[in-house]
Design a protein around this motif. Structure first.
Motif, short mmCIF file in Angstrom:
data_model
loop_
_atom_site.label_atom_id
_atom_site.label_comp_id
_atom_site.label_asym_id
_atom_site.label_seq_id
_atom_site.Cartn_x
_atom_site.Cartn_y
_atom_site.Cartn_z
N LEU A 20 0.81 -1.22 0.00
CA LEU A 20 0.00 0.00 0.00
C LEU A 20 0.84 1.27 0.00
O LEU A 20 0.31 2.37 0.17
CB LEU A 20 -0.92 -0.01 1.23
N SER A 21 2.15 1.13 -0.22
CA SER A 21 3.04 2.27 -0.01
C SER A 21 2.80 3.42 -0.99
O SER A 21 3.07 4.57 -0.66
CB SER A 21 4.50 1.82 -0.10
N GLU A 22 2.31 3.12 -2.19
CA GLU A 22 2.07 4.20 -3.15
C GLU A 22 0.60 4.24 -3.55
O GLU A 22 0.26 4.57 -4.68
CB GLU A 22 3.00 4.05 -4.36
N ASN A 23 -0.22 3.88 -2.58
CA ASN A 23 -1.66 3.88 -2.80
C ASN A 23 -2.25 5.16 -2.18
O ASN A 23 -2.30 5.30 -0.95
CB ASN A 23 -2.23 2.61 -2.14
N ALA A 78 0.04 12.68 -7.96
CA ALA A 78 0.70 13.51 -8.99
C ALA A 78 1.76 12.71 -9.73
O ALA A 78 2.00 12.93 -10.92
CB ALA A 78 1.32 14.74 -8.33
N MET A 79 2.44 11.79 -9.04
CA MET A 79 3.50 11.02 -9.67
C MET A 79 3.03 9.64 -10.15
O MET A 79 3.78 8.93 -10.82
CB MET A 79 4.68 10.86 -8.71
N ASP A 119 0.74 8.90 -12.28
CA ASP A 119 0.50 8.85 -13.72
C ASP A 119 1.66 9.52 -14.44
O ASP A 119 1.99 10.67 -14.19
CB ASP A 119 -0.82 9.58 -14.06
N LYS A 120 2.31 8.75 -15.34
CA LYS A 120 3.54 9.24 -15.97
C LYS A 120 3.30 10.44 -16.85
O LYS A 120 4.11 11.36 -16.89
CB LYS A 120 4.14 8.13 -16.82
N ALA A 121 2.19 10.38 -17.59
CA ALA A 121 1.93 11.48 -18.51
C ALA A 121 1.67 12.76 -17.72
O ALA A 121 2.20 13.82 -18.05
CB ALA A 121 0.74 11.14 -19.40
N SER A 122 0.89 12.67 -16.65
CA SER A 122 0.61 13.90 -15.90
C SER A 122 1.85 14.36 -15.13
O SER A 122 2.06 15.56 -14.95
CB SER A 122 -0.60 13.73 -14.98
N ALA A 123 2.70 13.40 -14.71
CA ALA A 123 3.95 13.80 -14.05
C ALA A 123 4.81 14.59 -15.02
O ALA A 123 5.37 15.64 -14.66
CB ALA A 123 4.71 12.56 -13.55
N MET A 127 12.62 10.25 -15.45
CA MET A 127 11.81 9.09 -15.84
C MET A 127 10.55 9.00 -15.00
O MET A 127 9.46 8.99 -15.51
CB MET A 127 12.62 7.80 -15.66
N GLU A 128 10.72 8.84 -13.70
CA GLU A 128 9.57 8.83 -12.81
C GLU A 128 10.02 9.11 -11.40
O GLU A 128 11.23 9.11 -11.11
CB GLU A 128 8.81 7.49 -12.88
N MET A 129 9.06 9.37 -10.52
CA MET A 129 9.41 9.56 -9.12
C MET A 129 8.73 8.47 -8.31
O MET A 129 7.54 8.20 -8.48
CB MET A 129 8.96 10.93 -8.61
N ASN A 130 9.51 7.85 -7.42
CA ASN A 130 8.96 6.84 -6.52
C ASN A 130 8.71 7.50 -5.17
O ASN A 130 9.63 7.99 -4.53
CB ASN A 130 9.93 5.67 -6.37
N THR A 131 7.44 7.48 -4.79
CA THR A 131 7.03 8.24 -3.61
C THR A 131 7.03 7.36 -2.37
O THR A 131 6.03 7.23 -1.68
CB THR A 131 5.64 8.85 -3.86
#
Ligand code: MV4
Length: 696
Positions: free
Chosen positions: A89-92, A116-117, A119-123, A291-295
């Motif tokens: 559940l860490s990024e839920n 915010a992070m 979805d890749k396109a919106s990020a 590339m992406e952010m891991n929250t």
């Protein structure tokens, strides 16, 4: 670290990360609550916790992923905060929000930041005007075939289609030319819809052989943040990380600062809070792209902890408790101290497409841990590894003053980590760490594919070490009176020959490797053993060569019916020390290059007597040359015959000083495996010496 942050927290995870979070929390005097599924009732994280709540169910969906069960457990135990670890559940965002609604602190960023992070396109859209470099591409809402085709023409080939809702490499598709674009778009959409329930795509220019370099950031609740430098995670297999290290090799101070500041800009843009990771692709020209952010806190966070001295979980707990970063922390104050490398130990079968492996960990022995060797493990010996969760068992991390020293420390520690009962990637990791390409830090995301050939070369079977172990075993019994050991039996020819008879011992062993290769070895004691000498020496005659072996065996520990031993071996003068595991039927050598399994020796007692003086063909082949005649005296190791098999020559040597009684084959004869070639009369040591003197 004794200030008050929380009274009690719940750890909504399992395995090594749950254990790791507990370690810091408990050191701070915080009570920890574990949750567990039916499959994990006796798991390490449950045993280490101050309290534990059974969730019921075995699958992740029935247990660790069921946010209502998790929240109920927190309420029932009065936990003030929940640490989600990674995965589950860490990024839920819905879970983070539900925690907030329940008045329980979610140890992580806000639900909005996760979204915010997510979805890749919106990020990417969010970062378009932030100055953070993005891979050239298209991440718009308009998804018609016409628009995507037009954008593809603009971007150029090769390009990459990615699922907007994806991440971690799922749903990616390389397009090499316009010819296949139409079909590739259709296929990528289908994949994205079935994997994420969302078929939006984004397009990026495809970077060739990039490195995966990610930056650890940490923000407090007031928008103050620092970057804790970067990690190189390029060594991956199918988007599963295998080796991570910090700092990234080959970074310049200027590039480090630019990437660090770009990562902080990403975090600030979404008012991030807590620990986060910004992933970049870095190309050969030192150009980098978001590339992406891991929250969340990541699996590989220990390498950052080791080079900075920061306990990231401590920082997470502080920020979740509404405090800032620890006093005195600023970007300028953060050091990079040496180098750290981590390997992930997975329960998987490298010989069978790396499929997850299950079973009982009959053996799990950690290496010696220290300030420079850390093991984050979620398992203990005797555990049942189930098929329900991620196959990662543990992470081994080593530090050094520089990369070379860190690598040396990691290889040494991994070679000392003993595991059996469940297939793991341990040996695969050892081989990765042994590659010259790794020592040279030739890192890129295709590192494993590029080195495939070297990684799959079979290692030579170390028959002599298996034989030496068997030869030394009787000496073990005498070492410890408190450890009852099977006493050598009177009918055991080794025992009889080696310790009771005055004649030089000639012993025959049948060795069998786990892959079914069988070898007969003859051993002759070089020195007469007086009593139970612990440091004995033999001449070993293997298939086609002879070696001098010598050594000692020490009992380290006993785990059930498995004895863990340390073998100090000298093979033709070369010293080697290695741990090994011995059970009634198996011998497992933990060599620095990987483990080797043998079926235990069956003493060929009768045969040893029967063909006492006989020499047999080690394989089918042709006799090329006969070098001796009946009646001739020969020395130990002297070549008697030369055979050829499969275009290779093999010398048949005298196992010890002897008198040739009969030569049974001539040059040119074809012989089957096991055919007796010569008959020798073994000479007693004294006679051999006399004969040698007489001849001199
Ligand atoms: C890329 C790429 C090349 N070009 N994007 C894979 C995981 C996902 N987070 C992004 N990934 C990639 N994106 C562009 N424009 C190559 C990869 C990639 C990769 C990235 C990091 C680590 C391992 C990888 C293995 C294959 C492909």
């Amino acid at each position: 670290m004794t200030e008050h942050l929380f009274n009690k927290i719940l750890i909504a995870n399992r395995g090594e990360i749950a254990v790791r979070v507990m370690r810091t929390a408990q050191a701070l005097g915080i009570r920890t609550v574990a949750i567990y599924s039916d499959a994990d009732a006796s798991a390490l994280h449950v045993q280490q916790a101050d309290e534990a709540i059974a969730l019921g169910g075995v699958t992740a969906a029935e247990s660790y992923l069921d946010m209502h069960k998790v929240l109920d457990a927190a309420r029932a135990t009065g936990a003030e905060a929940i640490h989600p670890g990674y995965g589950f559940l860490s990024e839920n965002a819905a879970f983070a929000r539900a925690c907030e609604d329940a008045g329980i602190a979610f140890i992580g960023p806000s639900a909005a930041a996760i979204e915010a992070m997510g979805d890749k396109a919106s990020a990417k859209a969010l970062l378009a005007d932030s100055g953070v470099p993005l891979v050239p591409g298209y991440h718009g809402d308009e998804q018609s075939d016409e628009r995507l085709s037009a954008e593809a023409e603009r971007i150029g080939y090769p390009l990459l289609l990615k699922a907007s809702a994806g991440g971690g490499g799922k749903g990616m598709r390389i397009v090499l030319s316009a010819a296949t674009l139409h079909d590739d778009i259709a296929a990528a959409r289908r994949e994205a819809r079935s994997a994420f329930g969302d078929d939006r795509l984004l397009i990026e220019k495809y970077l060739i052989r990039p490195r995966h370099v990610e930056v650890q950031v940490f923000m407090d609740s007031s928008g103050n943040g620092v970057y804790l430098f970067e990690r190189d995670c390029s060594v991956q297999r199918r988007h599963q990380k295998v080796i991570e290290e910090a700092p990234a090799p080959g970074m310049t101070a200027a590039l480090r600062q630019r990437m660090g500041e770009a990562a902080l800009a990403v975090a600030q843009r979404i008012q991030y809070r807590g620990a986060g990771t910004v992933e970049f692709l870095l190309d050969a020209n030192h150009e980098f792209f978001f590339m992406e952010m891991n929250t969340r806190l990541q699996v590989e966070h220990p390498v950052t902890e080791m080079i900075t001295g920061v306990d990231l979980v401590y920082w997470q707990l502080r920020v979740a408790a509404g405090k800032g970063l620890p006093d005195g922390v600023s970007q300028q104050s953060l050091p990079i101290n040496g180098h750290a490398i981590e390997v992930r130990l997975y329960a998987e079968d490298p010989d069978n497409h790396f499929l997850p492996a299950i079973g009982r960990l009959t053996l799990w022995q950690a290496p010696e841990l220290s300030a420079s060797v850390r093991l984050d493990s979620g398992v203990q010996q005797g555990d049942e590894v189930s098929p329900y969760y991620d196959p990662m068992l543990a992470k081994l991390i080593a530090h050094g003053r520089d990369r070379t020293e860190a690598l040396h420390n990691l290889r040494t520690a991994l070679a000392a980590l003993q595991v059996d009962g469940v297939k793991t990637n341990r040996d695969f990791l050892l081989r990765l760490l042994s590659l010259d390409a790794f020592a040279r830090a030739e890192l890129s995301t295709d590192f494993i594919e590029r080195n495939q050939h070297e990684l799959t070369q079979p290692l030579p079977t170390r028959w002599e070490l298996a034989a030496l172990t068997e030869l030394l075993l009787p000496t073990l019994a005498s070492q410890s009176q408190s450890q009852p050991q099977p006493q050598p039996q009177a009918h055991d020819p080794w025992y009889a020959d080696g310790f009771q008879s005055a004649l030089p011992a000639q012993r025959v062993l049948r060795l069998e490797s786990a892959v079914g290769d069988v070898l007969r070895a003859r051993a002759r004691a070089n020195e007469q053993a007086h009593g139970l000498d612990r440091n004995q020496s033999w001449n070993l005659l293997l298939a086609d060569h002879s070696v001098q072996v010598q050594g000692r065996l020490e009992l380290n520990s006993q785990a059930g019916d498995i004895r863990l031993l340390q073998l100090e071996a000298r093979v033709n003068g070369q010293l080697q020390s290695l741990p090994l595991a011995l059970s009634e039927h198996e011998l497992l050598l933990f060599l620095p290059q990987g483990s080797q399994r043998f079926v235990r020796n069956r003493w060929l007692g009768e045969q040893a007597q029967e063909d006492h003086g006989g020499l047999t063909a080690p394989m089918a082949g042709q006799v090329l040359e006969v070098r001796v005649q009946p009646g001739e005296q020969v020395k130990a190791g002297q070549v008697l015959m030369i055979m050829e098999a499969m275009k290779m020559e093999h010398s048949i040597r005298a196992p010890q000083a002897a008198l040739v009684q009969a030569v049974l084959y001539q040059a040119g004869d074809q012989v089957a495996e096991g055919t007796e070639l010569l008959q020798l009369e073994i000479m007693a040591e004294a006679d051999a010496e006399n004969a040698a003197e007489a001849g001199a």
